[in-house]
Design an enzyme around this catalytic site. Structure first.
Site, mmCIF file in Angstrom:
data_model
loop_
_atom_site.group_PDB
_atom_site.id
_atom_site.type_symbol
_atom_site.label_atom_id
_atom_site.label_comp_id
_atom_site.label_asym_id
_atom_site.label_seq_id
_atom_site.Cartn_x
_atom_site.Cartn_y
_atom_site.Cartn_z
ATOM 1 N N ILE A 95 12.101 11.841 -11.923
ATOM 2 C CA ILE A 95 11.527 10.490 -11.774
ATOM 3 C C ILE A 95 12.699 9.519 -11.669
ATOM 4 O O ILE A 95 13.633 9.572 -12.485
ATOM 5 C CB ILE A 95 10.554 10.093 -12.911
ATOM 6 N N ALA A 96 12.674 8.698 -10.657
ATOM 7 C CA ALA A 96 13.743 7.697 -10.508
ATOM 8 C C ALA A 96 13.244 6.549 -9.641
ATOM 9 O O ALA A 96 12.425 6.732 -8.746
ATOM 10 C CB ALA A 96 14.992 8.310 -9.885
ATOM 11 N N GLU A 111 12.007 16.436 -20.274
ATOM 12 C CA GLU A 111 13.276 16.381 -21.007
ATOM 13 C C GLU A 111 14.000 15.115 -20.575
ATOM 14 O O GLU A 111 13.915 14.737 -19.411
ATOM 15 C CB GLU A 111 14.190 17.549 -20.629
ATOM 16 N N ASN A 113 19.561 8.043 -22.787
ATOM 17 C CA ASN A 113 18.841 7.318 -21.726
ATOM 18 C C ASN A 113 17.733 6.462 -22.336
ATOM 19 O O ASN A 113 16.546 6.785 -22.312
ATOM 20 C CB ASN A 113 18.267 8.317 -20.714
ATOM 21 N N TYR A 139 8.872 6.447 -21.600
ATOM 22 C CA TYR A 139 8.014 7.573 -21.974
ATOM 23 C C TYR A 139 7.228 7.271 -23.256
ATOM 24 O O TYR A 139 6.047 7.599 -23.353
ATOM 25 C CB TYR A 139 8.845 8.850 -22.146
HETATM 26 C C1 LIG Z 1 14.026 4.857 -16.312
HETATM 27 C C2 LIG Z 1 13.488 4.268 -15.010
HETATM 28 C C3 LIG Z 1 12.742 5.375 -14.243
HETATM 29 C C4 LIG Z 1 12.535 3.115 -15.340
HETATM 30 O O1 LIG Z 1 11.976 2.618 -14.111
HETATM 31 P P1 LIG Z 1 11.330 1.145 -14.005
HETATM 32 O O2 LIG Z 1 10.444 1.125 -12.811
HETATM 33 O O3 LIG Z 1 12.434 0.129 -14.046
HETATM 34 O O4 LIG Z 1 10.475 1.073 -15.325
HETATM 35 P P2 LIG Z 1 9.191 0.119 -15.566
HETATM 36 O O5 LIG Z 1 9.461 -1.219 -14.955
HETATM 37 O O6 LIG Z 1 7.975 0.849 -15.152
HETATM 38 O O7 LIG Z 1 9.260 -0.052 -17.147
HETATM 39 C C5 LIG Z 1 8.314 0.498 -18.016
HETATM 40 C C6 LIG Z 1 8.887 0.546 -19.418
HETATM 41 O O8 LIG Z 1 10.078 1.345 -19.421
HETATM 42 C C7 LIG Z 1 11.007 0.803 -20.378
HETATM 43 N N1 LIG Z 1 12.214 0.354 -19.691
HETATM 44 C C8 LIG Z 1 12.423 0.302 -18.344
HETATM 45 N N2 LIG Z 1 13.685 -0.126 -18.089
HETATM 46 C C9 LIG Z 1 14.268 -0.357 -19.287
HETATM 47 C C10 LIG Z 1 15.565 -0.794 -19.690
HETATM 48 N N3 LIG Z 1 16.524 -1.087 -18.794
HETATM 49 N N4 LIG Z 1 15.838 -0.867 -21.024
HETATM 50 C C11 LIG Z 1 14.906 -0.558 -21.947
HETATM 51 N N5 LIG Z 1 13.635 -0.139 -21.627
HETATM 52 C C12 LIG Z 1 13.339 -0.044 -20.314
HETATM 53 C C13 LIG Z 1 10.307 -0.343 -21.046
HETATM 54 O O9 LIG Z 1 9.571 0.186 -22.148
HETATM 55 C C14 LIG Z 1 9.336 -0.782 -19.968
HETATM 56 O O10 LIG Z 1 8.233 -1.461 -20.484
HETATM 57 P P3 LIG Z 1 8.281 -3.090 -20.562
HETATM 58 O O11 LIG Z 1 8.539 -3.562 -19.166
HETATM 59 O O12 LIG Z 1 6.928 -3.446 -21.073
HETATM 60 O O13 LIG Z 1 9.412 -3.424 -21.484
HETATM 61 C C15 LIG Z 1 14.654 3.685 -14.129
HETATM 62 O O14 LIG Z 1 15.488 2.885 -14.957
HETATM 63 C C16 LIG Z 1 15.493 4.730 -13.437
HETATM 64 O O15 LIG Z 1 15.193 5.160 -12.327
HETATM 65 N N6 LIG Z 1 16.595 5.162 -14.094
HETATM 66 C C17 LIG Z 1 17.528 6.152 -13.484
HETATM 67 C C18 LIG Z 1 16.891 7.524 -13.352
HETATM 68 C C19 LIG Z 1 16.426 8.079 -14.705
HETATM 69 O O16 LIG Z 1 17.079 7.917 -15.724
HETATM 70 N N7 LIG Z 1 15.293 8.777 -14.678
HETATM 71 C C20 LIG Z 1 14.730 9.417 -15.863
HETATM 72 C C21 LIG Z 1 15.286 10.780 -16.045
HETATM 73 S S1 LIG Z 1 14.618 11.595 -17.489
#
Ligand SMILES: CC(C)(COP(=O)(O)OP(=O)(O)OC[C@H]1O[C@@H](n2cnc3c(N)ncnc32)[C@H](O)[C@@H]1OP(=O)(O)O)[C@@H](O)C(=O)NCCC(=O)NCCS
Length: 149
Positions: free
Chosen positions: A74-75, A108, A113, A120
């Site tokens: 997921i990214a 996992e 992270n 999650y």
């Molecule tokens: C982790 C990731 C998938 C989140 O994607 P996103 O679309 O920005 O997330 P969302 O906007 O849907 O956020 C949902 C929740 O995730 C958490 N979250 C997302 N980004 C965050 C950040 N930078 N710091 C802390 N919490 C965060 C929060 O709980 C958020 O809820 P909120 O908006 O009510 O605070 C993104 O940062 C990413 O692609 N990271 C790199 C790849 C990765 O690490 N993938 C997971 C591998 S296990």
């Protein structure tokens, strides 16, 4: 913000997906690995497309075995983060799980992270263990999480 469309991943999305994957992970999946997953009935892959230009903003996928599934990727492209897209993709995977009779959705995540772990937890995953030094580049523990469906 442009409309985001969630749909099944197709071969035509794989160049965009592999580019996001390479930007996000130190041991990224190859184009071939994504192509095999798209073709396999044992995997479910979805993309979030930018409604303006049809480009891939984010993707997620899982492997399904009987009543269990494991999130394999997921990214979200850096430019699209913080807009709820990952949450929408997880909802999409859960819908597919329900359709396929999956009861346990596992994943996992690197211990450090915090963004993903927070995502999650917010989506109802609970910690059920650790795997020491599971990841490489850099070496790091994995946190194991499961959502009961
Ligand atoms: C982790 C990731 C998938 C989140 O994607 P996103 O679309 O920005 O997330 P969302 O906007 O849907 O956020 C949902 C929740 O995730 C958490 N979250 C997302 N980004 C965050 C950040 N930078 N710091 C802390 N919490 C965060 C929060 O709980 C958020 O809820 P909120 O908006 O009510 O605070 C993104 O940062 C990413 O692609 N990271 C790199 C790849 C990765 O690490 N993938 C997971 C591998 S296990």
């Amino acid at each position: 913000m442009a409309d985001i469309i969630i749909e099944t991943m197709k071969h035509g999305n794989i160049d965009d997906v592999a580019a996001i994957e390479a930007a996000c992970f130190s041991t990224p999946w190859s184009r071939n690995a994504f192509a095999d997953a798209v073709d396999s009935e044992n995997y479910e892959y979805i993309v979030a497309l930018d409604g303006n230009d049809g480009g891939v903003a984010a993707y997620a996928g899982m492997q399904v075995v009987l009543d269990e599934a494991e999130i394999t990727n997921i990214a979200v492209d850096e430019r699209y983060r913080g807009r709820g897209i990952a949450g929408k993709l997880l909802e999409g995977l859960v819908t597919l799980c329900v359709r396929r009779g999956v009861k346990y959705l596992h994943l996992e995540v690197r211990e450090s992270n915090t963004a993903a772990r927070s995502l999650y937890a917010k989506c109802g995953f609970e910690i059920d263990g650790m795997r020491k030094n599971f990841y490489q580049k850099p070496t790091e523990n994995a946190v194991l999480m499961t959502k009961l469906l």
